[in-house]
Design an enzyme around this catalytic site. Structure first.
Site, PDB file in Angstrom:
ATOM      1  N   GLY A   1      -2.429   3.871  -3.385  1.00 14.28           N
ATOM      2  CA  GLY A   1      -2.816   4.990  -4.236  1.00 14.28           C
ATOM      3  C   GLY A   1      -4.286   5.323  -4.331  1.00 14.28           C
TER       4      GLY A   1
ATOM      5  CD  GLN B   1      -9.692   4.132  -0.238  1.00 11.11           C
ATOM      6  OE1 GLN B   1      -9.108   4.059  -1.317  1.00 11.11           O
ATOM      7  NE2 GLN B   1      -9.090   4.535   0.867  1.00 11.11           N
TER       8      GLN B   1
ATOM      9  N   GLY C   1      -4.556   7.347   2.405  1.00  9.15           N
ATOM     10  CA  GLY C   1      -4.529   8.779   2.128  1.00  9.15           C
ATOM     11  C   GLY C   1      -5.756   9.243   1.376  1.00  9.15           C
ATOM     12  CG  PHE C   2      -7.044   8.528  -1.946  1.00  9.21           C
ATOM     13  CD1 PHE C   2      -7.427   9.494  -2.878  1.00  9.21           C
ATOM     14  CD2 PHE C   2      -5.720   8.097  -1.951  1.00  9.21           C
ATOM     15  CE1 PHE C   2      -6.518  10.014  -3.785  1.00  9.21           C
ATOM     16  CE2 PHE C   2      -4.800   8.609  -2.852  1.00  9.21           C
ATOM     17  CZ  PHE C   2      -5.200   9.571  -3.773  1.00  9.21           C
TER      18      PHE C   2
ATOM     19  CG  ASN D   1      -0.878   2.636   4.706  1.00  6.21           C
ATOM     20  OD1 ASN D   1      -0.754   3.823   4.390  1.00  6.21           O
ATOM     21  ND2 ASN D   1      -0.346   1.655   4.008  1.00  6.21           N
TER      22      ASN D   1
ATOM     23  CB  SER E   1      -0.939   0.026   1.210  1.00 11.58           C
ATOM     24  OG  SER E   1      -1.879  -1.020   1.153  1.00 11.58           O
TER      25      SER E   1
ATOM     26  CG  HIS F   1      -4.819  -2.343   7.390  1.00 17.47           C
ATOM     27  ND1 HIS F   1      -4.602  -3.159   6.298  1.00 17.47           N
ATOM     28  CD2 HIS F   1      -4.742  -1.068   6.924  1.00 17.47           C
ATOM     29  CE1 HIS F   1      -4.385  -2.420   5.222  1.00 17.47           C
ATOM     30  NE2 HIS F   1      -4.464  -1.139   5.582  1.00 17.47           N
TER      31      HIS F   1
ATOM     32  CB  CYS G   1      -7.273  -0.632   3.237  1.00 22.74           C
ATOM     33  SG  CYS G   1      -6.275   0.888   3.271  1.00 22.74           S
ATOM     34  CG  LEU G   2      -7.589   0.018  -3.169  1.00 18.17           C
ATOM     35  CD1 LEU G   2      -7.794   1.501  -3.455  1.00 18.17           C
ATOM     36  CD2 LEU G   2      -6.431  -0.529  -3.999  1.00 18.17           C
TER      37      LEU G   2
ATOM     38  CD  GLU H   1      -4.514  -6.410   7.679  1.00 20.19           C
ATOM     39  OE1 GLU H   1      -3.634  -5.609   7.308  1.00 20.19           O
ATOM     40  OE2 GLU H   1      -5.708  -6.072   7.785  1.00 20.19           O
TER      41      GLU H   1
ATOM     42  N   GLY I   1      -4.404  -1.923  -0.916  1.00 15.57           N
ATOM     43  CA  GLY I   1      -3.544  -1.631  -2.057  1.00 15.57           C
ATOM     44  C   GLY I   1      -3.166  -0.161  -2.059  1.00 15.57           C
TER      45      GLY I   1
END
Length: 374
Positions: free
Chosen positions: A241, A270, A310-311, A308, A45, A350, A266-267, A352, A239
């Site tokens: 970005g 989103q 940033g979006f 973790n 990530s 997260h 996380c990703l 995990e 993941g």
């Protein structure tokens, strides 16, 4: 060896190299964790980012094979206040500095990381350049301004696996041999297909520990390829970005919704939200650390979480089909959603996290329970 960090706003920090020689660019961010630096280094990530550790001394317990979250480091560069010359732990197999040099990671110490983090918190995450080869301030700042940043880039294609694999390793195995060579015993429980957008290894370990048969597919897989595996459940991984350029992943999720229970982290959270019609936005400096408080809205329980990202998912764009299940107690942003019609849910953090905390492990059992209801 002298090393320099330059930010796009013209700020330059001069320190000492503790990693490989070279020059890298990326978005400069910070992580507040006191432990888990090896997990951070190998978390896909962080692709495209130069990571600053806020804890002042990093490296005191060394590195080892067991704490890897992927095969190699993925971040662009690494920044610490002071790296420990002594690795003192019974599990240590080498020093942090040697590990950074082995994998070609450009890293710097002996800069004022407190001042750097305060600047990022005030101004927002910035593009930067970390170099041991070009020590001209004006040149480095110009390179930082020319760095592409994260917005609009598809970084998943740089970290997703090329081929599927059958995962056969538990949290307690700590061998990685089973992932590559099929060394573990095959689980006999429900079949979970995990879409790997840059997945941390501890995620399939937890799924395996729940008794699941886990098939890992590249994040570029189509809905038809996922459903051809006849999954009992579908997992969407973390993941790197910006999620919005990942249009194929969104189409894949739209194609599998309602066909099997879906769980995203996380990703993956989103992307599930985007697939349902929501939008995402770039945060000022993101959430990165192991001490982030999140409230479970169902009963008010507070979980301390590892994060973790940033979006984040834009609440104003949230469609009626999604309900918010978790919320950040630091800034109120969405930390979890559940689909009102389909068997699908996700969290931004997260559960995990191998370095801790472990308050959110229950989510894997919830997913298994959801799989059992189909």
């Amino acid at each position: 060896m002298t090393a320099k960090l330059a930010l796009e706003d013209g700020t330059v920090f001069t320190g000492t190299s503790i990693g490989a020689e070279g020059e890298v660019d990326g978005e400069v961010c910070f992580n507040t964790s006191m432990t888990g630096y090896q997990e951070i280094l190998t978390d896909p990530s962080y692709r495209g980012q130069i990571v600053t550790m806020t804890y002042p001394q990093i490296g005191n317990y060394g590195v080892n094979e067991s704490d890897l979250e992927s095969e190699r480091p993925h971040l662009a560069g690494f920044i610490v206040r002071e790296h420990s010359r002594v690795a003192s732990n019974f599990r240590s197999e080498g020093s942090l500095a040697d590990y950074l040099k082995e994998w070609g990671v450009v890293a710097i110490e002996s800069i004022d990381t407190r001042a750097l983090v305060r600047r990022i918190r005030s101004t927002g995450a910035m593009r930067g350049v970390l170099s041991t080869t070009d020590l001209d301030d004006e040149s480095l700042v110009a390179k930082a301004k020319a760095s592409p940043g994260l917005v609009g880039r598809d970084l998943v294609k740089e970290v997703t696996p090329e081929m599927p694999c059958e995962w056969q390793e538990s949290v307690s195995d700590w061998t990685h041999l089973s992932k590559a060579e099929g060394g573990g015993e095959k689980a006999e429980g429900p079949h979970v297909v995990a879409l790997d957008f840059g997945m941390k290894w501890n995620i399939p370990r937890h799924l395996y520990d729940q008794g699941c048969q886990v098939t890992v597919l590249p994040g570029t897989s189509t809905a038809e390829e996922v459903l051809a595996q006849e999954p009992d459940g579908i997992f969407l991984s973390n993941g790197p970005g910006d999620p919005e350029p990942l249009t194929q992943a969104v189409e894949t999720i739209q194609g599998v919704l309602g066909k099997a229970p879906v769980f995203g982290i996380c990703l993956g959270h989103q992307l599930l939200s985007l697939a349902c019609g929501a939008k995402t936005f770039k945060m000022k400096f993101g959430h990165r650390g192991g001490n982030q408080p999140v409230q479970r809205l169902e009963d008010g329980t507070v979980e301390i979480t590892s994060q973790n990202h940033g979006f984040a998912v834009d609440e104003e764009s949230l469609p009626d089909c999604l309900e918010v299940t978790h919320r950040s107690l630091n800034d109120g942003t969405i930390e979890g959603v559940r689909h009102r019609e389909h068997n699908a849910f996700s969290v931004q953090y997260h559960p995990e996290a191998s370095a801790g905390p472990h308050d959110s492990h229950y989510l894997f059992a919830e997913f298994l329970k959801a799989v059992g209801t189909m």
